[in-house]
Design a protein around this motif. Sequence first.
Motif, PDB file in Angstrom:
ATOM      1  N   ALA A  63       0.833  -1.206   0.000  1.00  0.00           N
ATOM      2  CA  ALA A  63       0.000   0.000   0.000  1.00  0.00           C
ATOM      3  C   ALA A  63       0.865   1.252   0.000  1.00  0.00           C
ATOM      4  N   LEU A  64       1.931   1.243   0.811  1.00  0.00           N
ATOM      5  CA  LEU A  64       2.822   2.399   0.885  1.00  0.00           C
ATOM      6  C   LEU A  64       3.606   2.570  -0.418  1.00  0.00           C
ATOM      7  N   ILE A  65       4.114   1.463  -0.954  1.00  0.00           N
ATOM      8  CA  ILE A  65       4.880   1.537  -2.208  1.00  0.00           C
ATOM      9  C   ILE A  65       4.004   2.060  -3.335  1.00  0.00           C
ATOM     10  N   ALA A  66       2.791   1.517  -3.450  1.00  0.00           N
ATOM     11  CA  ALA A  66       1.874   1.973  -4.502  1.00  0.00           C
ATOM     12  C   ALA A  66       1.499   3.435  -4.304  1.00  0.00           C
ATOM     13  N   SER A  67       1.303   3.847  -3.064  1.00  0.00           N
ATOM     14  CA  SER A  67       0.927   5.237  -2.777  1.00  0.00           C
ATOM     15  C   SER A  67       2.022   6.207  -3.215  1.00  0.00           C
ATOM     16  N   VAL A  68       3.275   5.843  -2.954  1.00  0.00           N
ATOM     17  CA  VAL A  68       4.392   6.703  -3.343  1.00  0.00           C
ATOM     18  C   VAL A  68       4.492   6.804  -4.859  1.00  0.00           C
ATOM     19  N   ILE A  69       4.381   5.663  -5.546  1.00  0.00           N
ATOM     20  CA  ILE A  69       4.483   5.659  -7.011  1.00  0.00           C
ATOM     21  C   ILE A  69       3.354   6.469  -7.634  1.00  0.00           C
ATOM     22  N   SER A 180      -3.156  10.456   1.252  1.00  0.00           N
ATOM     23  CA  SER A 180      -4.520  10.168   0.807  1.00  0.00           C
ATOM     24  C   SER A 180      -4.623   8.776   0.202  1.00  0.00           C
ATOM     25  N   TYR A 181      -3.699   8.437  -0.673  1.00  0.00           N
ATOM     26  CA  TYR A 181      -3.719   7.122  -1.307  1.00  0.00           C
ATOM     27  C   TYR A 181      -3.486   6.004  -0.283  1.00  0.00           C
ATOM     28  N   TYR A 182      -2.605   6.268   0.668  1.00  0.00           N
ATOM     29  CA  TYR A 182      -2.287   5.238   1.659  1.00  0.00           C
ATOM     30  C   TYR A 182      -3.486   4.952   2.566  1.00  0.00           C
ATOM     31  N   ALA A 184      -6.554   5.292   1.733  1.00  0.00           N
ATOM     32  CA  ALA A 184      -7.556   4.582   0.918  1.00  0.00           C
ATOM     33  C   ALA A 184      -7.190   3.113   0.728  1.00  0.00           C
ATOM     34  N   LEU A 185      -5.900   2.822   0.526  1.00  0.00           N
ATOM     35  CA  LEU A 185      -5.482   1.445   0.259  1.00  0.00           C
ATOM     36  C   LEU A 185      -5.300   0.617   1.524  1.00  0.00           C
ATOM     37  N   ASP A 186      -4.738   1.217   2.577  1.00  0.00           N
ATOM     38  CA  ASP A 186      -4.416   0.458   3.776  1.00  0.00           C
ATOM     39  C   ASP A 186      -5.561   0.487   4.793  1.00  0.00           C
ATOM     40  N   ALA A 187      -5.951   1.686   5.192  1.00  0.00           N
ATOM     41  CA  ALA A 187      -7.023   1.800   6.198  1.00  0.00           C
ATOM     42  C   ALA A 187      -8.410   1.668   5.588  1.00  0.00           C
ATOM     43  N   LYS A 188      -8.505   1.941   4.279  1.00  0.00           N
ATOM     44  CA  LYS A 188      -9.785   1.841   3.554  1.00  0.00           C
ATOM     45  C   LYS A 188     -10.847   2.746   4.181  1.00  0.00           C
ATOM     46  N   GLN A 189     -10.442   3.974   4.493  1.00  0.00           N
ATOM     47  CA  GLN A 189     -11.322   4.930   5.158  1.00  0.00           C
ATOM     48  C   GLN A 189     -11.693   6.074   4.216  1.00  0.00           C
ATOM     49  N   ILE A 190     -12.916   6.563   4.387  1.00  0.00           N
ATOM     50  CA  ILE A 190     -13.392   7.697   3.593  1.00  0.00           C
ATOM     51  C   ILE A 190     -12.629   8.970   3.934  1.00  0.00           C
ATOM     52  N   ALA A 191     -11.898   8.939   5.058  1.00  0.00           N
ATOM     53  CA  ALA A 191     -11.101  10.103   5.466  1.00  0.00           C
ATOM     54  C   ALA A 191     -10.019  10.444   4.452  1.00  0.00           C
ATOM     55  N   SER A 192      -9.769   9.552   3.517  1.00  0.00           N
ATOM     56  CA  SER A 192      -8.754   9.810   2.488  1.00  0.00           C
ATOM     57  C   SER A 192      -9.112  10.995   1.592  1.00  0.00           C
ATOM     58  N   VAL A 193     -10.377  11.379   1.564  1.00  0.00           N
ATOM     59  CA  VAL A 193     -10.789  12.516   0.727  1.00  0.00           C
ATOM     60  C   VAL A 193     -10.418  13.843   1.382  1.00  0.00           C
ATOM     61  N   THR A 194      -9.899  13.789   2.613  1.00  0.00           N
ATOM     62  CA  THR A 194      -9.514  15.025   3.310  1.00  0.00           C
ATOM     63  C   THR A 194      -8.493  15.824   2.507  1.00  0.00           C
ATOM     64  N   SER A 195      -7.594  15.130   1.810  1.00  0.00           N
ATOM     65  CA  SER A 195      -6.580  15.822   1.012  1.00  0.00           C
ATOM     66  C   SER A 195      -7.218  16.678  -0.068  1.00  0.00           C
ATOM     67  N   ILE A 196      -8.301  16.202  -0.660  1.00  0.00           N
ATOM     68  CA  ILE A 196      -8.996  16.992  -1.683  1.00  0.00           C
ATOM     69  C   ILE A 196      -9.521  18.285  -1.072  1.00  0.00           C
ATOM     70  N   LEU A 197     -10.112  18.183   0.091  1.00  0.00           N
ATOM     71  CA  LEU A 197     -10.655  19.365   0.761  1.00  0.00           C
ATOM     72  C   LEU A 197      -9.542  20.344   1.141  1.00  0.00           C
ATOM     73  N   LEU A 198      -8.398  19.822   1.609  1.00  0.00           N
ATOM     74  CA  LEU A 198      -7.276  20.683   1.972  1.00  0.00           C
ATOM     75  C   LEU A 198      -6.736  21.431   0.753  1.00  0.00           C
ATOM     76  N   ILE A 199      -6.599  20.724  -0.364  1.00  0.00           N
ATOM     77  CA  ILE A 199      -6.071  21.372  -1.577  1.00  0.00           C
ATOM     78  C   ILE A 199      -7.044  22.424  -2.096  1.00  0.00           C
ATOM     79  N   ILE A 200      -8.333  22.101  -2.077  1.00  0.00           N
ATOM     80  CA  ILE A 200      -9.336  23.085  -2.521  1.00  0.00           C
ATOM     81  C   ILE A 200      -9.307  24.311  -1.615  1.00  0.00           C
ATOM     82  N   GLY A 201      -9.141  24.085  -0.316  1.00  0.00           N
ATOM     83  CA  GLY A 201      -9.037  25.215   0.608  1.00  0.00           C
ATOM     84  C   GLY A 201      -7.828  26.088   0.299  1.00  0.00           C
ATOM     85  N   LEU A 202      -6.699  25.475   0.004  1.00  0.00           N
ATOM     86  CA  LEU A 202      -5.497  26.240  -0.356  1.00  0.00           C
ATOM     87  C   LEU A 202      -5.700  27.007  -1.658  1.00  0.00           C
TER      88      LEU A 202
END
Length: 409
Positions: A63-69, A180-182, A184-202
């Motif tokens: 999950a971590l390797i795929a997330s980095v790539i 965000s990817y990690y 989604a892949l490892d914890a499988k939590q909807i909290a992964s969309v937080t990155s989208i909200l942070l970027i939109i806020g910026l």
Amino acid sequence: MMQEQDAKQLFSVRKNAIAKEKRYYNKFIFNGHFSVFLVILLGAFILGYGDWLKSIPKNINYALIASVIVAITSMFPLRTLLKDADRLFLLPFEKHMSIYISYSLNYSYFARVGLQIIMIIILFPLFYVLNNKTYDFYILFAVLMLILPYVGLLLKWQWYKYRLESWSLHTLLFILYTSSYYVALDAKQIASVTSILLIIGLVMLLKAQNKNQLFPWERLIKSEQQHHMNYYKFVNMFTDVKHLKETAVRRSYLDPLLGTPKSKQFNENYMYLYLFKRSFARGKDAFNIILRLVLIALILMFWLNHPVVTVIIGSLFMYIILLQMAQFYTQQAYGLWPQVWPSSDTKVIKGYEQFLYRLMVIVGILFVIVYVITFPMYSYFGLLFFLVGWLTIRNVIKKLKYQEALLKD
């Protein structure tokens, strides 16, 4: 004033010009030999990937390797298609360039989203097997892979407009994408969309700060020129590109290969061999592309657990490496030195042939070492790498001699 229709027409004209240029060069890139190579390489990858999935090594954080790539592939470049003259002729319309940028953002996204789709397809079997043939979580991961690059482009535009450094943006995006990817892949939590909200806020925050900022002409034009030049460097390995500016790089670790010739070698019989070796070792484009091809070949040869498939892959890479160097001949044989010290065509071709044989030996030794380590019982198969290289060089030199004969006529 630049209205929406004017901006759309200007961007459309430039996009069509780029597309026409790529269609022209693609005829040389995706020729018969290279297309066959890609098809065989794809087949070998599918075969090796399928075998590997049957016995996936444990205790590895995939999950971590795929997330980095995927985080790296998600950093889409901002393609504006701006030209150097635009800083002068489009300056009166600076306040209305936001319409033009909106088209460039969409173009930048759709020009690279295909890579994300390929990554989604490649990674799906791995995580489908790892998670006991469930895929609900992977849908969330796929959606993130398609959304994050676009909001990242929006942030990149506002970041550049605010005159912030590129490295800070890339560092921030890499952290947000990977986390965000990690999740989604490892914890499988909807909290992964937080990155989208942070970027939109910026994006919204910087947009509010950028109301009085001037258009970053210099930065965007320089960035576009660099992207276009990188494309020319790639194409130049297949055919001549007139727009390419040649550069040189000092690689001190290659100095032992470029020793000062002995006094008896200061003549036309040895001149072109030294010219080709030095141009290759100090050149920025040919060396980097060949190095990448060799590294990809070595990785595939280690990864594919089949002696016949591995030797086919090694032979194909030997063929494609030497074939790509055929374009290197035209870059050097018709350059400055042949005009300063004119020599017969046979001397030039002979020097190039000697250079190719030296390159073949180096690449062949690397391939044989990997093959022997991987399949010691079938080590004699490694001789095929040299056989393929020898036949390829013979074919390349034969074609060069024929072309030179036609030029004389």
